[in-house]
Design a protein around this motif. Structure first.
Motif, PDB file in Angstrom:
ATOM      1  N   PHE A 172     -25.691 -19.666  21.583  1.00  0.00           N
ATOM      2  CA  PHE A 172     -24.186 -20.146  20.944  1.00  0.00           C
ATOM      3  C   PHE A 172     -22.903 -19.811  22.019  1.00  0.00           C
ATOM      4  CE2 PHE A 172     -27.275 -20.358  17.467  1.00  0.00           C
ATOM      5  CZ  PHE A 172     -26.844 -21.472  16.797  1.00  0.00           C
ATOM      6  N   HIS A 173     -22.112 -20.441  22.105  1.00  0.00           N
ATOM      7  CA  HIS A 173     -20.993 -20.240  22.996  1.00  0.00           C
ATOM      8  C   HIS A 173     -19.684 -20.467  22.345  1.00  0.00           C
ATOM      9  CE1 HIS A 173     -23.816 -20.486  26.524  1.00  0.00           C
ATOM     10  NE2 HIS A 173     -24.351 -21.574  25.703  1.00  0.00           N
ATOM     11  N   THR A 174     -18.775 -19.477  22.353  1.00  0.00           N
ATOM     12  CA  THR A 174     -17.618 -19.409  21.737  1.00  0.00           C
ATOM     13  C   THR A 174     -16.268 -19.733  22.764  1.00  0.00           C
ATOM     14  OG1 THR A 174     -17.214 -17.314  21.570  1.00  0.00           O
ATOM     15  CG2 THR A 174     -18.073 -18.467  19.546  1.00  0.00           C
ATOM     16  N   ALA A 175     -16.420 -19.096  23.914  1.00  0.00           N
ATOM     17  CA  ALA A 175     -15.543 -18.938  25.033  1.00  0.00           C
ATOM     18  C   ALA A 175     -15.800 -19.852  26.116  1.00  0.00           C
ATOM     19  CB  ALA A 175     -15.404 -17.482  25.373  1.00  0.00           C
ATOM     20  N   ARG A 176     -16.659 -20.656  26.192  1.00  0.00           N
ATOM     21  CA  ARG A 176     -17.080 -21.589  27.112  1.00  0.00           C
ATOM     22  C   ARG A 176     -16.392 -22.846  26.997  1.00  0.00           C
ATOM     23  NH1 ARG A 176     -23.154 -22.206  29.682  1.00  0.00           N
ATOM     24  NH2 ARG A 176     -22.664 -24.048  31.063  1.00  0.00           N
ATOM     25  N   SER A 177     -15.882 -23.550  28.138  1.00  0.00           N
ATOM     26  CA  SER A 177     -15.001 -24.733  28.261  1.00  0.00           C
ATOM     27  C   SER A 177     -16.137 -25.710  28.116  1.00  0.00           C
ATOM     28  CB  SER A 177     -14.305 -24.886  29.585  1.00  0.00           C
ATOM     29  OG  SER A 177     -13.919 -26.186  29.674  1.00  0.00           O
TER      30      SER A 177
END
Length: 161
Positions: free
Chosen positions: A30-35
């Motif tokens: 899971f990624h939250t700060a990835r464009s």
């Protein structure tokens, strides 16, 4: 300018933490700060599905009874997998999304931060590539902040996050 996380970033990060702690999702990253414009390379996709947690939109309403701002936000969890099956929700993606919904059901307030968190729909994303496909789970959430402060979440019990 200080790098203080916004209330929406805190919601995204709490959702990521919920998913990361849910055992059936251990092979999902899971990624939250990835464009969303940053492509996943084949190595990342070989490791399993990748999920981007993004804020699609939000609106704010003055809650006069509490002197706070009610924030209604739509979040997108975009599941990207190694597949050439663009335009459909593959069985693997269905499994990932079903486990994500089960994790959400276990804690719809994300540890007391939110009034509610509800799944809305799932649809194939237009972000598919030659060797990868994507589907999005749309979530709606409601939470409160102090008036004029979109950095602090005030939970239903009054706790600040």
């Amino acid at each position: 300018m200080p790098d203080t996380p916004t209330a929406l970033e805190k919601v995204e990060d709490a959702l990521k933490a919920l998913f990361d702690a849910y055992a059936p999702l251990e092979n999902v990253t899971f990624h939250t700060a990835r464009s969303p414009d940053e492509a996943f390379d084949e190595t990342e996709l070989d490791d399993g599905p990748q999920v981007l947690i993004l804020t699609e939109s939000f609106e704010m309403n003055h809650d006069e009874s509490q002197g706070q701002t009610q924030v209604n936000a739509s979040l997108i969890c975009e599941v990207v997998e190694l597949s050439s099956s663009a335009g459909i929700v593959t069985r693997n993606t269905q499994q990932v999304i079903a486990h994500m919904i089960a994790a959400i059901h276990a804690d719809r307030t994300l540890g007391g931060r939110l009034e509610d968190l509800e799944e809305q729909n799932v649809a194939p994303s237009g972000r598919s590539g030659i060797d990868a496909s994507a589907c999005s789970l749309l979530l709606d959430t409601v939470f409160y902040t102090p008036r004029g402060d979109l950095f602090t979440i005030v939970g239903p019990g009054g706790s600040a996050f």
